[in-house]
Design a protein around this motif. Structure first.
Motif, PDB file in Angstrom:
ATOM      1  N   UNK A   1       0.828  -1.211   0.000  1.00 16.95           N
ATOM      2  CA  UNK A   1       0.000   0.000   0.000  1.00 16.95           C
ATOM      3  C   UNK A   1       0.859   1.257   0.000  1.00 16.95           C
ATOM      4  N   UNK A   2       0.458   2.217  -0.807  1.00 17.36           N
ATOM      5  CA  UNK A   2       1.209   3.457  -0.904  1.00 17.36           C
ATOM      6  C   UNK A   2       0.844   4.379   0.255  1.00 17.36           C
ATOM      7  N   UNK A   3       1.873   4.831   0.978  1.00 20.84           N
ATOM      8  CA  UNK A   3       1.665   5.757   2.090  1.00 20.84           C
ATOM      9  C   UNK A   3       2.616   6.930   1.917  1.00 20.84           C
ATOM     10  N   UNK A   4       2.108   8.084   1.510  1.00 22.68           N
ATOM     11  CA  UNK A   4       2.980   9.244   1.302  1.00 22.68           C
ATOM     12  C   UNK A   4       3.624   9.701   2.607  1.00 22.68           C
ATOM     13  N   UNK A   5       4.917   9.978   2.550  1.00 24.06           N
ATOM     14  CA  UNK A   5       5.664  10.412   3.723  1.00 24.06           C
ATOM     15  C   UNK A   5       5.652  11.932   3.838  1.00 24.06           C
ATOM     16  N   UNK A   6       6.211  12.422   4.950  1.00 26.70           N
ATOM     17  CA  UNK A   6       6.323  13.867   5.152  1.00 26.70           C
ATOM     18  C   UNK A   6       7.142  14.508   4.047  1.00 26.70           C
ATOM     19  N   UNK A   7       8.219  13.814   3.626  1.00 27.08           N
ATOM     20  CA  UNK A   7       9.082  14.372   2.585  1.00 27.08           C
ATOM     21  C   UNK A   7       8.321  14.557   1.279  1.00 27.08           C
ATOM     22  N   UNK A   8       7.455  13.617   0.962  1.00 20.03           N
ATOM     23  CA  UNK A   8       6.673  13.751  -0.271  1.00 20.03           C
ATOM     24  C   UNK A   8       5.769  14.974  -0.198  1.00 20.03           C
TER      25      UNK A   8
ATOM     26  N   UNK B   1       5.860  18.273  -2.541  1.00 23.99           N
ATOM     27  CA  UNK B   1       4.661  18.755  -3.237  1.00 23.99           C
ATOM     28  C   UNK B   1       4.395  20.217  -2.880  1.00 23.99           C
ATOM     29  N   UNK B   2       4.630  20.589  -1.617  1.00 24.72           N
ATOM     30  CA  UNK B   2       4.441  21.985  -1.195  1.00 24.72           C
ATOM     31  C   UNK B   2       5.405  22.905  -1.941  1.00 24.72           C
TER      32      UNK B   2
ATOM     33  N   UNK C   1      12.771  23.163  -2.302  1.00 25.69           N
ATOM     34  CA  UNK C   1      13.119  22.052  -3.205  1.00 25.69           C
ATOM     35  C   UNK C   1      14.572  21.636  -3.024  1.00 25.69           C
ATOM     36  N   UNK C   2      15.446  22.580  -2.728  1.00 21.14           N
ATOM     37  CA  UNK C   2      16.854  22.256  -2.478  1.00 21.14           C
ATOM     38  C   UNK C   2      16.999  21.356  -1.256  1.00 21.14           C
ATOM     39  N   UNK C   3      16.179  21.593  -0.244  1.00 18.45           N
ATOM     40  CA  UNK C   3      16.256  20.812   0.993  1.00 18.45           C
ATOM     41  C   UNK C   3      15.604  19.444   0.843  1.00 18.45           C
ATOM     42  N   UNK C   4      14.412  19.393   0.261  1.00 13.01           N
ATOM     43  CA  UNK C   4      13.617  18.168   0.299  1.00 13.01           C
ATOM     44  C   UNK C   4      13.662  17.338  -0.993  1.00 13.01           C
ATOM     45  N   UNK C   5      13.869  17.980  -2.143  1.00 10.05           N
ATOM     46  CA  UNK C   5      13.817  17.233  -3.404  1.00 10.05           C
ATOM     47  C   UNK C   5      15.143  16.527  -3.654  1.00 10.05           C
TER      48      UNK C   5
ATOM     49  N   UNK D   1      14.142   6.720 -10.215  1.00  6.93           N
ATOM     50  CA  UNK D   1      14.242   8.123  -9.820  1.00  6.93           C
ATOM     51  C   UNK D   1      13.428   8.436  -8.559  1.00  6.93           C
ATOM     52  N   UNK D   2      13.216   7.435  -7.705  1.00  9.22           N
ATOM     53  CA  UNK D   2      12.452   7.652  -6.482  1.00  9.22           C
ATOM     54  C   UNK D   2      13.247   8.412  -5.440  1.00  9.22           C
TER      55      UNK D   2
END
Length: 559
Positions: free
Chosen positions: A27-34, A38-39, A206-210, A538-539
């Protein structure tokens, strides 16, 4: 009920579709990083959305200050051109350099373009800045979809696409208002300068999280060899030629003039050559592989993507003409009157995303949504000077709700027929088709509008020869304002409003045919199951990998 097509070896639709990989899926569970990614993508998309519409109110002030003359059209066209032509190239960059660096580069280019536009001292500098902005804007929007596709299974992508669609819709809706406030209270340059701090925030997040994986083992030369320079050159040149022809067709030059026909034919010839080259050994790593279009449903989805985007801009560019020249609204009120188009797409996109995620069925969504779109465009043919606010608002809501459902379900359906390894190129191809549709969504109705105006004038629709001269030969669109109509006696005002009303009715009558074809094509779609799991190189990088990379960078710096 529309049944899901059964897979079999003899099926044309499934011969080229990727293998199912959802056996016993986790099951797919989006994490905080995702959600953080997205933000950050949302803020970047907000910038791109604002720049699509912010000039609608600020443009007259800017054009007058910089004395652009009839070259004003390139302030918009340069943005569209660079945004459209660079889409496939960004897709290849994502594969060879990784999503993270391409996305950060796109945000940086957009901010740079905004700075150039804000500091522009000449019209040429402003047009150049808008071209740079367009490269960044196109990259932001397209790479955002690629990143979402890398992080979220196909079945779930509609939900996250709806989030970005909502942000984009809000940004597009606020653009005219923000532009009006800025030019009313301060210098027009802040229409562009405002992007600098917001872009800085997006870049930082995006620099921090992506932090996503990509192939780091290839050398720079190996990466460059994977870029289809021949295909890119042909595609960009063809797009420039077509847009140049459309920019002046029916205004500076007649449609039958060689100035229009020659670049138009060269552009279309270039597109045919591009398609041929992509299917030969000349391009070992093709920009837009023809395997993306080998199934009938893939072709239908590509055609309907073009129709959807063209009809969206069809409405966005010609409803304001009706509001200002027929309803006699001020520019600001006309901007407010377009809010249903922008805002009602948000709930439509959410409904489409939720339905796609829950049932995994795109064909019923497309049938229903294109039916709504066709109905909305048909109702627009009833608009005239006596139409009430409630009527035009409801008509817009119908069109926009259907359009929102289409937007969030077309790309996942198109991606369903390709392997995950082709994800970036497939997404870039889809966005190129969509943005190419935007260009024609302005050119086609403009030609219909100008032809209808000239035809009615030839029949004596306007009794004043001077007014007829002003609005003939492509002058009607530029003259479409309440201030233009109000300067004449009431009897002549009535003639002008009737003329514009009849011309706009013809514009939307023709739009019904295009939308009707899209509806009929949606009936011919075949469905395949949407994948519930991810199979991508590319995950997200694991936290440990990120920390190790940061430690290595720190050691190199200290060394």
């Amino acid at each position: 009920m529309f049944g899901i097509m059964k897979t079999s070896n003899s099926s044309t639709e499934t011969q080229h579709s990727p293998p199912r990989n959802d056996v016993n899926p986790t099951p797919f569970k989006p994490s905080f990083r995702i959600y953080a990614i997205v933000f950050g993508l949302g803020i970047a998309n907000l910038l791109a959305a604002l720049e699509n519409t912010v000039l609608t109110i600020a443009a007259p002030v800017i054009f007058t200050d910089l004395q652009l003359g009839d070259n004003f059209i390139w302030v918009t066209n340069a943005f569209f051109l660079s945004s459209t032509a660079m889409q496939p190239l960004f897709g290849q960059f994502c594969n060879v350099f990784g999503r993270r660096y391409v996305m950060l580069t796109a945000v940086g280019i957009f901010v740079l373009g905004s700075g150039i536009c804000g500091g522009a001292s000449t019209g040429a500098m402003l047009i150049g800045g808008r071209a740079v902005q367009g490269v960044g804007s196109g990259g932001i929007i397209m790479v955002s979809s690629i990143v979402i596709s890398d992080l979220v299974p196909l079945r779930e992508r509609g939900n996250f696409s709806a989030i970005l669609m909502s942000i984009f819709g809000v940004g597009s809706a606020l653009g005219p208002f923000v532009g009006g406030v800025i030019v009313s209270s301060t210098s027009w340059r802040w229409v562009f300068y405002i992007n600098l701090p917001i872009g800085g925030v997006a870049f930082g997040l995006l620099f921090i999280f992506l932090r996503v994986k990509y192939n780091k083992e290839m050398t720079l030369w190996e990466k460059l060899k994977k870029i289809d320079l021949i295909g890119n050159g042909i595609l960009i040149a063809s797009t420039v030629s077509i847009l140049y022809a459309l920019s002046y067709a029916g205004t500076r030059y007649p449609w039958r003039s060689w100035h229009t026909l020659v670049p138009l034919l060269i552009g279309f010839l270039g597109l045919f050559i591009f398609a041929w080259v992509q299917n030969t050994s000349i391009c070992p790593e093709p920009l837009m592989p023809m395997r993306f279009f080998r199934t009938p449903t893939s072709i239908i989805l590509a055609i309907n993507t073009f129709f959807y985007s063209a009809l969206l801009y069809w409405s966005i560019f010609f409803l304001p003409v009706l509001f200002q020249s027929v309803k006699l609204y001020s520019p600001k009120r006309a901007g407010v009157a377009l809010l249903p188009i922008s805002l009602l797409g948000i709930p439509g996109s959410i409904v489409g995303a939720v339905a796609l995620t829950r049932w995994g069925r795109y064909k019923p969504l497309h049938i229903f949504a294109f039916a709504l779109q066709t109905l909305g465009l048909g109702l627009f043919t009833l608009l005239n000077e006596k139409t009430t606010v409630a009527e035009w608002a409801v008509f817009e809501c119908i069109l926009s709700f259907g359009g929102g459902m289409i937007f969030t379900s077309l790309l996942p359906a198109f991606q369903a027929f390709i392997h995950e390894r082709d994800l970036a190129a497939c997404t870039a191809a889809w966005y190129f088709i969509r943005l190419f549709g935007n260009i024609w969504g302005v050119a086609i109705p403009a030609a219909i509008f100008n032809q209808r105006i000239d035809s009615l004038l030839a029949k004596g629709a306007i009794s004043d020869p001077q007014v007829s001269k002003i609005i003939s030969a492509g002058g009607a669109y530029q003259a479409a304002s309440a201030s233009f109509v109000h300067q004449f006696p009431e009897s002549l005002q009535s003639e002008i409003r009737t003329l514009y009303s009849q011309a706009i009715q013809r514009v939307f009558q023709v739009s019904i045919a295009f939308s009707g074809v899209a509806f009929l094509l949606s009936l011919l779609e075949k469905e395949i199951p949407l994948r519930k799991t991810l199979e991508t190189d590319f995950g997200l990088e694991k936290e440990q990998t990120v920390r190790e990379g940061e430690s290595e960078n720190a050691e190199r710096t200290s060394g």
